[in-house]
Scaffold this active site. Structure first.
Site, short mmCIF file in Angstrom:
data_model
loop_
_atom_site.label_atom_id
_atom_site.label_comp_id
_atom_site.label_asym_id
_atom_site.label_seq_id
_atom_site.Cartn_x
_atom_site.Cartn_y
_atom_site.Cartn_z
N HIS A 126 0.80 -1.43 -0.17
CA HIS A 126 0.02 -0.33 0.14
C HIS A 126 1.08 1.32 -0.04
CE1 HIS A 126 -3.52 -2.33 0.69
NE2 HIS A 126 -3.33 -3.23 1.98
N GLY A 134 -2.23 2.07 4.95
CA GLY A 134 -2.11 0.96 5.39
C GLY A 134 -0.50 0.02 6.39
N ASP A 162 -2.87 -10.78 -1.48
CA ASP A 162 -2.86 -10.01 0.05
C ASP A 162 -4.68 -10.48 0.13
OD1 ASP A 162 -1.13 -8.71 2.54
OD2 ASP A 162 -3.70 -8.11 1.46
N HIS A 164 -5.83 -7.76 0.56
CA HIS A 164 -6.78 -6.02 0.72
C HIS A 164 -5.88 -5.93 -1.08
CE1 HIS A 164 -6.22 -6.39 4.87
NE2 HIS A 164 -7.95 -6.15 4.69
N ASP A 245 -3.03 -12.66 5.39
CA ASP A 245 -4.54 -12.00 5.68
C ASP A 245 -6.01 -12.39 4.69
OD1 ASP A 245 -3.90 -10.39 3.71
OD2 ASP A 245 -4.49 -8.78 4.83
N TYR A 284 -2.23 -10.91 10.22
CA TYR A 284 -2.72 -10.52 11.70
C TYR A 284 -2.69 -11.55 12.83
CZ TYR A 284 -2.70 -6.43 8.18
OH TYR A 284 -2.00 -5.85 7.49
ZN LIG Z 1 -3.75 -7.39 3.52
#
Ligand SMILES: [Zn+2]
Length: 362
Positions: A126, A134, A162, A164, A245, A284
């Protein structure tokens, strides 16, 4: 793609130090735990581990604005989306962020020499030229791609697995004819870009998936969209961001993949290019992160994944902790195994629509 040279694992002890702060989702053990687990399994032999250098100011300013690099170095201020809850300033921040970029540059150099290179601290997708975003300060995947191009790769495929959208990387190469970007991410999540019709300036492919994405659906997207695109492009190098994630059990997203599905996806993609850089990314839940990336290195370096972890390796997982994962959600197998049970399931109509949209765009 057969490679003569042994795979390389690029990392640094800087990631063992506490960073971000206890209240931040990244204030958990991640890369250090992966290094410890790999060592406990005997998977980091001499010649495999490569210590990451730190990127110099001159290197960092090949993508980032000089005043922004200085702000990260000095730990000053809000102007660059720095020093807030999202992107905190902490002791050692600059060293850590510059080492991450240096690691991706080194990884790309080694990949061009013919090695598969794993750099689990990488994947800060990001990061923007002039601001943090991010949890990412600099954008190390951008530097991996820039280095591959500079070292003579005529074309680079970037695939982002990922949870995201890989927005920073897509935008960095939007107008570069040598680079294509593909991102599979959970729809409706921050940064809310990367819709199905978003092709950037024509070089991007985005696959926003519904929550609960299962192994069969990932496999379908790979077989129908990503692998054919890669085969048509025949890139001279590939860069992968493998954020953990996307796994079941992550507290910040709701995808439901098993790590075995992701290991296979990465292996298939890596096989498509003579040079391959495999990066980490988000993630996470310290148990699922450590098991995914340790097993990924095991698979990339040709090791058999043990059914049950030996006691010294299990002890490393038992010592992890995380406020974001409730006690009752912690699965017992996270402490004793590396491989998840596959999570196969129906391929939902939404995935079918996504494949049709992408066929039209291709
Ligand atoms: Zn992510």
């Amino acid at each position: 793609m057969r490679r003569a040279l042994a795979p390389a694992f690029v990392s640094h002890d800087v990631y063992r130090r506490a960073g971000y702060g206890a209240n931040h989702p990244l204030g958990i053990a991640r890369v250090g735990a992966v290094m410890d687990l790999c060592a406990a399994l005997g998977w980091l032999q001499p010649g495999e581990y490569v210590e990451s250098p730190a990127a110099s100011f001159a290197e960092l300013t090949r993508f980032h604005a000089a005043d922004y690099v200085n702000a990260v170095r000095l730990g000053t201020g809000g102007r660059y989306n720095l020093g807030n809850m999202e992107n905190p300033v902490f002791p050692g921040l600059f060293e850590r962020a510059a080492t991450c970029v240096g690691g991706s540059i080194r990884a790309a150099e080694l990949a061009r020499e013919g090695r598969v290179v794993f750099h689990p601290a990488g994947g800060t997708h990001h990061g923007r030229p002039d601001r943090a975003s991010g949890f990412c300060y600099f954008n190390d995947p951008v530097f991996a791609i820039l280095t591959l191009l500079e070292r003579g790769a005529a074309s680079v495929l970037y695939v982002d697995l990922d949870a995201h959208h890989g927005d920073g990387v897509q935008d960095a190469f939007a107008s570069d004819r040598r680079v294509r970007t593909v991102s599979i991410h959970e729809q409706g999540r921050w940064p809310h870009t990367g819709g199905a019709g978003d092709v950037g300036e024509g070089r991007a492919c985005n696959l926003p998936v519904p929550s609960g994405l299962n192994d069969s659906e990932l496999e379908a997207l790979l077989e129908e969209v990503v692998l054919p695109l890669a085969q048509r492009m025949a890139p001279q190098a590939i860069v992968l961001t493998c954020g953990a994630d996307a796994l079941a059990g992550d507290p910040l997203s709701r995808m439901a993949l098993s790590n075995v599905a992701l290991w296979s996806a990465v292996e298939q993609l890596v096989a498509l290019a003579p040079a391959a850089v495999v990066l980490g990314g988000g993630g996470y839940n310290p148990w699922t992160v450590a098991r995914y990336w340790t097993g990924l290195w095991g698979r990339l370096s040709g090791r058999a994944i043990p059914t049950k972890l030996p006691a010294p390796a299990a002890a490393i997982l038992a010592a992890l902790d995380c406020d974001l994962v409730d006690e009752e959600d912690r699965r017992p197998e996270w402490l004793t195994t590396l491989a998840d049970a596959p999570n196969r399931g129906p391929v939902r109509p939404q995935i079918g629509h996504l494949m049709e949209t992408c066929h039209e765009l291709a």
